[in-house]
Design an enzyme around this catalytic site. Structure first.
Site, PDB file in Angstrom:
ATOM      1  CB  SER A   1      26.730 -39.965   1.601  1.00 23.92           C
ATOM      2  OG  SER A   1      27.230 -38.900   1.855  1.00 23.92           O
TER       3      SER A   1
ATOM      4  CD  GLU B   1      28.797 -34.273   0.083  1.00 29.93           C
ATOM      5  OE1 GLU B   1      29.279 -33.610   0.811  1.00 29.93           O
ATOM      6  OE2 GLU B   1      28.692 -33.953  -1.126  1.00 29.93           O
TER       7      GLU B   1
ATOM      8  CE1 TYR C   1      31.274 -40.712  -2.343  1.00 33.46           C
ATOM      9  CE2 TYR C   1      29.914 -38.591  -1.282  1.00 33.46           C
ATOM     10  CZ  TYR C   1      30.450 -40.142  -1.147  1.00 33.46           C
ATOM     11  OH  TYR C   1      30.045 -40.778  -0.098  1.00 33.46           O
TER      12      TYR C   1
HETATM   13  P1  NAP Z   1      37.145 -45.256   2.091  1.00 31.99           P
HETATM   14  O1  NAP Z   1      38.139 -45.058   3.408  1.00 31.99           O
HETATM   15  O2  NAP Z   1      37.543 -44.159   1.112  1.00 31.99           O
HETATM   16  O3  NAP Z   1      37.340 -46.421   1.781  1.00 31.99           O
HETATM   17  C1  NAP Z   1      36.353 -46.977   0.258  1.00 31.99           C
HETATM   18  C2  NAP Z   1      36.743 -48.241   0.039  1.00 31.99           C
HETATM   19  O4  NAP Z   1      36.202 -48.568  -1.364  1.00 31.99           O
HETATM   20  C3  NAP Z   1      38.236 -48.752  -0.085  1.00 31.99           C
HETATM   21  O5  NAP Z   1      38.360 -50.113   0.679  1.00 31.99           O
HETATM   22  C4  NAP Z   1      38.548 -48.960  -1.373  1.00 31.99           C
HETATM   23  O6  NAP Z   1      39.704 -49.658  -1.685  1.00 31.99           O
HETATM   24  C5  NAP Z   1      37.299 -49.495  -1.918  1.00 31.99           C
HETATM   25  N1  NAP Z   1      37.280 -49.313  -3.375  1.00 31.99           N
HETATM   26  C6  NAP Z   1      37.066 -47.938  -4.145  1.00 31.99           C
HETATM   27  N2  NAP Z   1      36.877 -48.201  -5.356  1.00 31.99           N
HETATM   28  C7  NAP Z   1      36.481 -49.829  -5.830  1.00 31.99           C
HETATM   29  C8  NAP Z   1      36.224 -50.549  -6.614  1.00 31.99           C
HETATM   30  N3  NAP Z   1      36.220 -49.934  -8.007  1.00 31.99           N
HETATM   31  N4  NAP Z   1      36.176 -51.885  -6.184  1.00 31.99           N
HETATM   32  C9  NAP Z   1      36.349 -52.370  -5.240  1.00 31.99           C
HETATM   33  N5  NAP Z   1      36.612 -51.658  -3.978  1.00 31.99           N
HETATM   34  C10 NAP Z   1      36.835 -50.364  -4.414  1.00 31.99           C
HETATM   35  O7  NAP Z   1      35.725 -44.956   2.570  1.00 31.99           O
HETATM   36  P2  NAP Z   1      34.868 -45.002   4.166  1.00 31.99           P
HETATM   37  O8  NAP Z   1      34.912 -43.617   4.670  1.00 31.99           O
HETATM   38  O9  NAP Z   1      35.329 -46.287   4.738  1.00 31.99           O
HETATM   39  O10 NAP Z   1      33.407 -44.965   3.533  1.00 31.99           O
HETATM   40  C11 NAP Z   1      33.039 -46.231   3.255  1.00 31.99           C
HETATM   41  C12 NAP Z   1      31.696 -46.069   2.603  1.00 31.99           C
HETATM   42  O11 NAP Z   1      30.617 -45.109   3.027  1.00 31.99           O
HETATM   43  C13 NAP Z   1      31.773 -45.408   1.108  1.00 31.99           C
HETATM   44  O12 NAP Z   1      31.045 -46.011  -0.062  1.00 31.99           O
HETATM   45  C14 NAP Z   1      31.535 -43.986   1.366  1.00 31.99           C
HETATM   46  O13 NAP Z   1      31.288 -43.392   0.131  1.00 31.99           O
HETATM   47  C15 NAP Z   1      30.494 -44.017   2.112  1.00 31.99           C
HETATM   48  N6  NAP Z   1      30.128 -43.133   3.277  1.00 31.99           N
HETATM   49  C16 NAP Z   1      31.282 -42.689   4.205  1.00 31.99           C
HETATM   50  C17 NAP Z   1      30.915 -41.622   5.057  1.00 31.99           C
HETATM   51  C18 NAP Z   1      32.151 -40.962   5.824  1.00 31.99           C
HETATM   52  O14 NAP Z   1      31.797 -40.004   6.597  1.00 31.99           O
HETATM   53  N7  NAP Z   1      33.094 -41.914   6.038  1.00 31.99           N
HETATM   54  C19 NAP Z   1      29.745 -41.069   5.000  1.00 31.99           C
HETATM   55  C20 NAP Z   1      28.582 -41.633   4.361  1.00 31.99           C
HETATM   56  C21 NAP Z   1      28.909 -42.551   3.525  1.00 31.99           C
HETATM   57  P3  NAP Z   1      41.153 -49.383  -1.941  1.00 31.99           P
HETATM   58  O15 NAP Z   1      41.635 -49.449  -0.460  1.00 31.99           O
HETATM   59  O16 NAP Z   1      41.794 -50.252  -2.737  1.00 31.99           O
HETATM   60  O17 NAP Z   1      40.988 -47.992  -2.157  1.00 31.99           O
HETATM   61  N1  GDD Z   2      38.749 -32.341   2.660  1.00 26.86           N
HETATM   62  C1  GDD Z   2      38.906 -31.327   2.955  1.00 26.86           C
HETATM   63  N2  GDD Z   2      40.333 -30.637   2.779  1.00 26.86           N
HETATM   64  N3  GDD Z   2      37.971 -30.464   3.250  1.00 26.86           N
HETATM   65  C2  GDD Z   2      37.897 -28.974   3.673  1.00 26.86           C
HETATM   66  C3  GDD Z   2      39.347 -28.476   3.743  1.00 26.86           C
HETATM   67  C4  GDD Z   2      40.437 -29.142   3.189  1.00 26.86           C
HETATM   68  O1  GDD Z   2      41.368 -28.677   3.194  1.00 26.86           O
HETATM   69  N4  GDD Z   2      39.188 -27.333   4.051  1.00 26.86           N
HETATM   70  C5  GDD Z   2      37.705 -27.044   4.304  1.00 26.86           C
HETATM   71  N5  GDD Z   2      37.111 -28.332   4.214  1.00 26.86           N
HETATM   72  C6  GDD Z   2      35.516 -28.575   4.115  1.00 26.86           C
HETATM   73  C7  GDD Z   2      35.113 -29.078   2.879  1.00 26.86           C
HETATM   74  O2  GDD Z   2      34.882 -28.059   1.922  1.00 26.86           O
HETATM   75  C8  GDD Z   2      33.988 -29.677   3.375  1.00 26.86           C
HETATM   76  O3  GDD Z   2      32.838 -28.640   3.483  1.00 26.86           O
HETATM   77  C9  GDD Z   2      34.112 -30.045   4.785  1.00 26.86           C
HETATM   78  O4  GDD Z   2      35.360 -29.598   4.959  1.00 26.86           O
HETATM   79  C10 GDD Z   2      34.271 -31.913   4.917  1.00 26.86           C
HETATM   80  O5  GDD Z   2      35.018 -32.066   3.913  1.00 26.86           O
HETATM   81  P1  GDD Z   2      35.535 -33.668   3.927  1.00 26.86           P
HETATM   82  O6  GDD Z   2      36.266 -33.976   5.328  1.00 26.86           O
HETATM   83  O7  GDD Z   2      36.569 -33.917   2.537  1.00 26.86           O
HETATM   84  O8  GDD Z   2      34.387 -34.679   3.655  1.00 26.86           O
HETATM   85  P2  GDD Z   2      32.972 -34.303   3.036  1.00 26.86           P
HETATM   86  O9  GDD Z   2      31.750 -34.056   3.816  1.00 26.86           O
HETATM   87  O10 GDD Z   2      33.171 -33.704   1.803  1.00 26.86           O
HETATM   88  O11 GDD Z   2      32.659 -35.872   2.548  1.00 26.86           O
HETATM   89  C11 GDD Z   2      32.597 -36.951   3.677  1.00 26.86           C
HETATM   90  O12 GDD Z   2      31.364 -37.268   4.207  1.00 26.86           O
HETATM   91  C12 GDD Z   2      30.553 -37.401   3.189  1.00 26.86           C
HETATM   92  C13 GDD Z   2      29.035 -37.684   4.182  1.00 26.86           C
HETATM   93  O13 GDD Z   2      28.582 -36.497   4.264  1.00 26.86           O
HETATM   94  C14 GDD Z   2      33.053 -38.245   2.863  1.00 26.86           C
HETATM   95  O14 GDD Z   2      33.688 -39.263   3.718  1.00 26.86           O
HETATM   96  C15 GDD Z   2      32.105 -39.017   1.975  1.00 26.86           C
HETATM   97  O15 GDD Z   2      32.436 -39.988   1.572  1.00 26.86           O
HETATM   98  C16 GDD Z   2      30.739 -39.054   2.726  1.00 26.86           C
HETATM   99  O16 GDD Z   2      29.704 -39.428   1.899  1.00 26.86           O
END
Ligand code: NAP
Ligand code: GDD
Length: 325
Positions: free
Chosen positions: A123, A125, A147
């Site tokens: 990520s 992050e 995280y």
């Molecule tokens: P998400 O919607 O939160 O999905 C997370 C998945 O992990 C769900 O299927 C959840 O299952 C499963 N899970 C959580 N804890 C588990 C455990 N202990 N054992 C088995 N499964 C478990 O996340 P996403 O947005 O699809 O992201 C996918 C991956 O990419 C994550 O690793 C996230 O950290 C990473 N990532 C995401 C982003 C982004 O912007 N979306 C960016 C960079 C990296 P349940 O349905 O049962 O909760």
């Molecule tokens: N969630 C949330 N809710 N975020 C808010 C809000 C609110 O009400 N108001 C402002 N924000 C700001 C957060 O402080 C952050 O800076 C930004 O919006 C994005 O927040 P999220 O959408 O929660 O995503 P994230 O950037 O913290 O994390 C996501 O992206 C990562 C990749 O950079 C997640 O998907 C992580 O799993 C992933 O790794």
């Protein structure tokens, strides 16, 4: 027909990846943890086409068993505790799943079949308090949340198992990717859902935290292609996946509310509970390596993405109000 095992198949990215691999002719096995109520909503339309393996990143033997039973050629490790704010409330659980869960998957690969190709969902992050702009594969990490720290461990253990055991292990450093399937607590979906709800007079305001935070937001459907491309390459590596453009939460609100003819300033209120103990202020990625080596590029632009999410939420809320599923 190659077999792919996806952990986190019920999540946002897992559902798009399962669709992509099924389209490509893979036998797709999704790993799913046991829950008391179904969490398969995002893959409901795929349940006839894919197989489901029960397993949990907290349980080593369940991962080994899944690999023995389904004998995958490729593993996409997407499962994680992925919501940043929860990682301050549950730092130990986050480390167990998001950090040590990666080691458990890699150990399962080593124990069952070291020739498996492995993708780790790393990520942006990890860049946290950024050391350079834009961020590349060689930018040093400075994570700002439990995280981010857990993901940094997951990244380096993947690199380490590649170097120690010669595994085909890749780490995709993905910047934020969104879609209509995004969880409701993440900011883009929270805003798209609020804009739609306010337009349809279901609610009147939405509370947000830091409006000045800026992110490099792309479409999840585009990003899963990069995951697949990494595992098709001749050699394993680490890749930044990003659009190369960043926008603030404020700009995102303008687009979302503007799309339904509203002014966000009339409806967005400040919620101090949404402000994080340590914020990641600005992320923007340079995906030159993914573009040049893998031939990957994003298709969906930022405005189109946010408008797509608002349209999907309008439809969802209208359908729900008619009591349809
Ligand atoms: P998400 O919607 O939160 O999905 C997370 C998945 O992990 C769900 O299927 C959840 O299952 C499963 N899970 C959580 N804890 C588990 C455990 N202990 N054992 C088995 N499964 C478990 O996340 P996403 O947005 O699809 O992201 C996918 C991956 O990419 C994550 O690793 C996230 O950290 C990473 N990532 C995401 C982003 C982004 O912007 N979306 C960016 C960079 C990296 P349940 O349905 O049962 O909760
Ligand atoms: N969630 C949330 N809710 N975020 C808010 C809000 C609110 O009400 N108001 C402002 N924000 C700001 C957060 O402080 C952050 O800076 C930004 O919006 C994005 O927040 P999220 O959408 O929660 O995503 P994230 O950037 O913290 O994390 C996501 O992206 C990562 C990749 O950079 C997640 O998907 C992580 O799993 C992933 O790794």
């Amino acid at each position: 027909m190659p077999t792919a095992l996806i952990t986190g198949v019920t999540g946002q990215a897992g559902s798009y990846l399962a669709e992509l691999l099924h389209r490509k002719g893979y036998r797709v096995v999704g790993m799913h943890r046991r829950t008391s109520t179904p969490t398969t909503g995002r893959i409901a339309h795929l349940l006839e086409q894919i197989e489901i393996a029960q397993g949990d990143l907290h349980d080593q033997l369940s991962l080994i068993d899944a690999l023995k039973q389904y004998q995958p050629d490729e593993i996409y490790n997407l499962a994680a505790q992925s919501f940043v704010p929860t990682s301050w409330n549950q730092p130990v659980l986050t480390a167990e799943a998001t950090a040590l869960g990666v080691t458990r998957m890699l150990e399962a690969v080593r124990a069952v079949d070291p020739s498996v190709r492995f993708y780790q969902a790393s990520s942006s992050e990890m860049f946290g308090k950024v050391r350079e702009v834009p961020q590349t594969e060689s930018t040093p990490f400075h994570p700002r949340s439990p995280y981010g720290v857990a993901k940094t461990y997951g990244h380096f253990i993947t690199v380490n198992y590649r170097e120690s055991y010669d595994l085909f292990a890749c780490s995709g450093i993905l910047f934020n990717h969104e879609s209509p399937r995004r969880g409701l607590e993440f900011v883009t979906r929270k805003v798209s859902h609020a804009a739609a709800s306010i337009k349809l007079e279901v609610q009147d305001t939405v509370g947000l935290g830091n409006l000045e935070a800026s992110r490099d937001w792309g479409f999840a459907g585009d990003y899963v292609e990069a995951m697949w491309l990494m595992l098709q390459h001749d050699s394993p590596g680490d890749y930044v996946v990003a659009t190369g453009t960043a926008h603030t939460v404020r700009e995102m609100c303008e687009i979302a509310f503007g799309h339904v003819g509203l002014d966000f300033e009339d409806h967005v209120v400040s919620d101090p509970n949404m402000v994080r103990p340590a914020e990641v202020e600005h992320l923007i990625g340079d995906a030159s390596k993914a573009r040049n080596v893998l031939g990957w590029q994003p298709r969906v632009g930022f405005k189109e993405l946010i408008e797509m999410m608002v349209d999907a939420d309008l439809e969802l809320i209208e359908r729900t109000s008619r009591n349809e599923t």
